[in-house]
Design a protein around this motif. Structure first.
Motif, mmCIF file in Angstrom:
data_model
loop_
_atom_site.group_PDB
_atom_site.id
_atom_site.type_symbol
_atom_site.label_atom_id
_atom_site.label_comp_id
_atom_site.label_asym_id
_atom_site.label_seq_id
_atom_site.Cartn_x
_atom_site.Cartn_y
_atom_site.Cartn_z
ATOM 1 N N VAL A 455 -0.428 6.526 -12.422
ATOM 2 C CA VAL A 455 0.821 6.880 -13.098
ATOM 3 C C VAL A 455 1.780 5.696 -13.188
ATOM 4 N N TRP A 456 2.107 5.124 -12.033
ATOM 5 C CA TRP A 456 3.081 4.036 -12.016
ATOM 6 C C TRP A 456 2.404 2.690 -12.238
ATOM 7 N N ASP A 457 3.061 1.833 -12.965
ATOM 8 C CA ASP A 457 2.538 0.496 -13.228
ATOM 9 C C ASP A 457 3.117 -0.457 -12.174
ATOM 10 N N VAL A 458 2.426 -0.562 -11.046
ATOM 11 C CA VAL A 458 2.909 -1.355 -9.915
ATOM 12 C C VAL A 458 2.147 -2.675 -9.865
ATOM 13 N N GLU A 459 2.861 -3.783 -9.978
ATOM 14 C CA GLU A 459 2.213 -5.097 -9.962
ATOM 15 C C GLU A 459 2.134 -5.637 -8.538
ATOM 16 N N ILE A 460 1.407 -4.918 -7.727
ATOM 17 C CA ILE A 460 1.189 -5.319 -6.333
ATOM 18 C C ILE A 460 -0.317 -5.283 -6.083
ATOM 19 N N ASN A 461 -0.846 -6.308 -5.437
ATOM 20 C CA ASN A 461 -2.266 -6.332 -5.107
ATOM 21 C C ASN A 461 -2.632 -5.081 -4.313
ATOM 22 N N PHE A 462 -3.776 -4.480 -4.677
ATOM 23 C CA PHE A 462 -4.133 -3.203 -4.046
ATOM 24 C C PHE A 462 -4.300 -3.331 -2.534
ATOM 25 N N ILE A 463 -4.602 -4.540 -2.037
ATOM 26 C CA ILE A 463 -4.727 -4.722 -0.585
ATOM 27 C C ILE A 463 -3.354 -4.614 0.078
ATOM 28 N N HIS A 464 -2.322 -5.117 -0.576
ATOM 29 C CA HIS A 464 -0.961 -4.960 -0.052
ATOM 30 C C HIS A 464 -0.539 -3.488 -0.100
ATOM 31 N N ILE A 465 -0.988 -2.763 -1.127
ATOM 32 C CA ILE A 465 -0.680 -1.332 -1.220
ATOM 33 C C ILE A 465 -1.240 -0.594 -0.015
ATOM 34 N N TYR A 466 -2.441 -0.990 0.420
ATOM 35 C CA TYR A 466 -3.024 -0.402 1.632
ATOM 36 C C TYR A 466 -2.047 -0.507 2.801
ATOM 37 N N ALA A 467 -1.494 -1.706 2.998
ATOM 38 C CA ALA A 467 -0.605 -1.939 4.140
ATOM 39 C C ALA A 467 0.686 -1.141 4.024
ATOM 40 N N ILE A 468 1.226 -1.064 2.812
ATOM 41 C CA ILE A 468 2.470 -0.311 2.590
ATOM 42 C C ILE A 468 2.262 1.168 2.913
ATOM 43 N N LEU A 469 1.182 1.730 2.384
ATOM 44 C CA LEU A 469 0.901 3.149 2.630
ATOM 45 C C LEU A 469 0.597 3.405 4.104
ATOM 46 N N PHE A 470 -0.088 2.480 4.753
ATOM 47 C CA PHE A 470 -0.361 2.624 6.186
ATOM 48 C C PHE A 470 0.940 2.715 6.978
ATOM 49 N N ALA A 471 1.883 1.828 6.675
ATOM 50 C CA ALA A 471 3.165 1.821 7.392
ATOM 51 C C ALA A 471 3.919 3.128 7.178
ATOM 52 N N ILE A 472 3.903 3.622 5.940
ATOM 53 C CA ILE A 472 4.601 4.878 5.636
ATOM 54 C C ILE A 472 3.934 6.042 6.359
ATOM 55 N N GLU A 473 2.608 6.101 6.312
ATOM 56 C CA GLU A 473 1.883 7.217 6.936
ATOM 57 C C GLU A 473 1.991 7.175 8.453
ATOM 58 N N LEU A 474 2.009 5.967 9.002
ATOM 59 C CA LEU A 474 2.201 5.830 10.450
ATOM 60 C C LEU A 474 3.578 6.370 10.838
ATOM 61 N N ALA A 475 4.597 6.023 10.040
ATOM 62 C CA ALA A 475 5.957 6.512 10.306
ATOM 63 C C ALA A 475 6.017 8.029 10.182
ATOM 64 N N ILE A 476 5.376 8.573 9.159
ATOM 65 C CA ILE A 476 5.358 10.036 8.965
ATOM 66 C C ILE A 476 4.778 10.727 10.193
ATOM 67 N N MET A 477 3.634 10.238 10.689
ATOM 68 C CA MET A 477 2.986 10.879 11.826
ATOM 69 C C MET A 477 3.830 10.785 13.090
#
Length: 576
Positions: A455-477
């Motif tokens: 959906v979103w056109d995000v110009e971020i390397n997908f490997i960096h996206i992994y790290a961003i989502l990990f940090a968010i999910e870790l915080a959620i838990m």
């Protein structure tokens, strides 16, 4: 090419592998542990051999060399930095898996959280393995065989017919090991093929350097070390296949998922004879990853120097072209056998793990009555057969729209690798985070990752996206764990079925492995061979290894004892 000689030598080596595998597994696959976990009797050699060959596929052999031919050595990061993940797996994850006598990763998640989390992860793994990973491994491996040995030309049949023929042959051989021999047959055959891969993998660059030096190995080595040395640069820029910065963000997480939680990779470690052999196997596989740049990327650099003016149709043809030119005729059959071994290694490992997940995490829990080992093994064989046939049907379809389907394959991996490693880490190192947190993290990741990719056109390397989502999910838990903690803290209950004494040299081995990884990056950088050795190279290298030897000495005297005492507390814990 003399097809008769090639096929006969190929069949001879594969027959040798089959006979040894049969002799090693005869009468040992009649029980649940015997079939799914090799009787919990795998030694470090078989664990390392199987992990290595399961990980290294024919497509990697071609793809990594193609990347080196077209770009530089930056793509080696996926392989070399995996050594750090094998260290974490060996020292932290594996002792906890073996202490709990877990047969599958979802079984651990049920123990830590609840059965719903177990079912969610089983669904992710089973769908991914059955519909995406297994067919893609079979397809990509078959394509590699076709590229390297021109099967259509050899048998005078169409490309489509050749692809289907190769898929069925490779898939059938792999399925036979997985269905009738269980995990031990997979591990034994993988180890023998792994030795063959090591021989061929090192022989090709040696012969390539001799060819580059017009008969002189030293001259060939001097050419790549002094001419167009930017090809040796492993410090990737933003335009390279793997930017250097990604090593420190999402790559470590993706590798940790693969080496520490991916069922079809870790299953052979769960079948370790004891913790010592398990740690040896995992760490030895990390050492093998250090050789990958020389086996699977240096030939691409050699090919660049030999064929840069030949206008190859695609960079993926660099390695096949080099192999065809430098490998002696009498070794072509052996090379084909090893290549096929690498292909069906990944295939039969996936089949065995998919059957294990279905039987132990789906079929057995649904049965109210106790299921006999004989019945469970029969169900596993049927499951493997069904999945194998399904892959025979779906794999050839990939050639109809390969680019779109390859994109789906890459996207799907991103759907489940980060949430799995997140909930495993939180599960291992917290006591009160509830199952609700794991479920929310999984659902959040699937939705967020889907939005970021579609959906979103995000110009971020997908490997960096992994790290961003990990940090968010870790915080959620952790936030959910703080707001809605478990009424009774989770208590790890040890029920180890093997000796849990750690390997005396595990920590020193890990320290040396980290130093080797650092050395590789030092060599293949502007400080090292890129642009000529700088004046800083030798002092930095000496400092690195002096620090390494001091750390090894300290580890043998103090850290090892502290680590052993920590594991004793883990394995002697009692429920409260």
């Amino acid at each position: 090419m003399d097809i008769t000689l090639t096929l006969l030598s190929c069949i001879a080596f594969m027959a040798l592998v089959a006979v040894i595998s049969y002799m090693k597994t005869k009468g040992e696959v009649n029980t649940q542990d015997g079939y799914f976990l090799a009787g919990r009797g795998l030694t470090g050699t078989f664990i390392a051999g199987s992990m290595i060959l399961t990980n290294l596929s024919a497509e990697q052999l071609i793809g990594l060399n193609g990347s080196a031919f077209g770009y530089n050595l930056s793509a080696m990061a996926w392989e070399v930095t995996a050594g750090v993940s094998t260290i974490i797996m060996a020292l932290i994850f594996l002792p906890r898996y073996l202490a709990g006598a877990f047969s599958t990763l979802p079984e651990f998640l049920r123990d830590r959280f609840d059965d719903s989390v177990r079912r969610m992860t089983v669904v992710l793994f089973m769908v991914g393995y059955s519909l995406v990973t297994i067919p893609s491994v079979l397809y990509s491996g078959s394509i590699a065989v076709l590229r390297l040995f021109d099967v259509p030309g050899l048998f005078n049949i169409s490309y489509e017919a050749s692809l289907i023929f190769t898929i069925v042959v490779v898939g059938t051989i792999g399925a036979l090991y997985a269905i009738f021999g269980g995990l031990k047959a997979v591990a034994v055959s993988d180890t023998i093929n792994g030795i063959g891969l090591l021989i061929v993998g090192l022989l090709v660059p040696v012969l390539g350097l001799i060819a580059l030096g017009e008969g002189n190995f030293s001259d060939g080595l001097a050419t790549i070390a002094t001419t167009e040395t930017e090809k040796l640069n492993a410090i990737g820029s933003a335009e390279d296949p793997v930017p250097f910065g990604t090593i420190f963000t999402g790559m470590i997480l993706a590798n940790l998922f693969y080496w520490g939680t991916n069922q079809y990779v870790i299953q052979r470690t769960l079948g370790a004879k004891n913790l010592v052999e398990g740690q040896k196997g995992v760490l030895f596989s990390g050492y093998f990853k250090v050789l990958v740049p020389f086996m699977m990327m240096l030939p691409g650099v050699i090919a660049y120097h030999l064929y840069q003016d030949d206008n190859l149709q695609t960079i993926d043809l660099a390695y096949p072209h080099l192999v065809k030119d430098v490998l002696p005729q009498y070794l072509s059959g052996f090379f084909l056998a090893v290549l096929l071994g690498a292909v069906f290694s990944s295939f039969n490992s996936l089949l065995n793990s998919a059957a294990t997940l279905f039987c132990l995490d789906v079929y057995k829990p649904l049965k109210k009555d106790k299921v006999s080992d004989e019945k469970l093994i029969r169900v596993a064989k049927i499951t493997s057969l069904v999945i194998a046939i399904l892959s025979f049907i779906t794999a050839p379809l990939l050639m109809l729209a390969p680019e779109g389907l390859w994109q789906i394959i890459r996207i799907f991996t991103g759907f489940y690798n980060i949430p799995v490693i997140t909930i495993v880490l939180v599960g291992l190192f917290t006591k009160r985070v509830p199952a609700l947190a794991a479920k929310v993290a999984i659902v959040f990741h699937v939705i967020a990752y889907g939005l970021l990719k579609f959906v979103w056109d995000v110009e971020i390397n997908f490997i960096h996206i992994y790290a961003i989502l990990f940090a968010i999910e870790l915080a959620i838990m952790l936030v959910i764990g703080n707001l809605y903690p478990m009424a009774t803290p989770w208590q790890f209950i040890p029920k180890a079925e093997v000796n849990m004494t750690p390997w005396r040299y595990a920590i020193p081995c890990a320290i040396v492995l980290v130093s080797l990884i650092a050395t590789l990056y030092l060599m293949f950088s502007p400080i090292g061979f890129v642009g000529g050795l700088s004046s800083a190279f030798t002092p930095i290298l000496l400092t690195l290894w002096a620090t390494c030897f001091i750390a090894v000495g300290v580890s043998l005297k103090w850290w090892r004892v502290k680590y052993e005492n920590g594991l004793k507390r883990l394995t002697s814990a009692t429920s409260q």
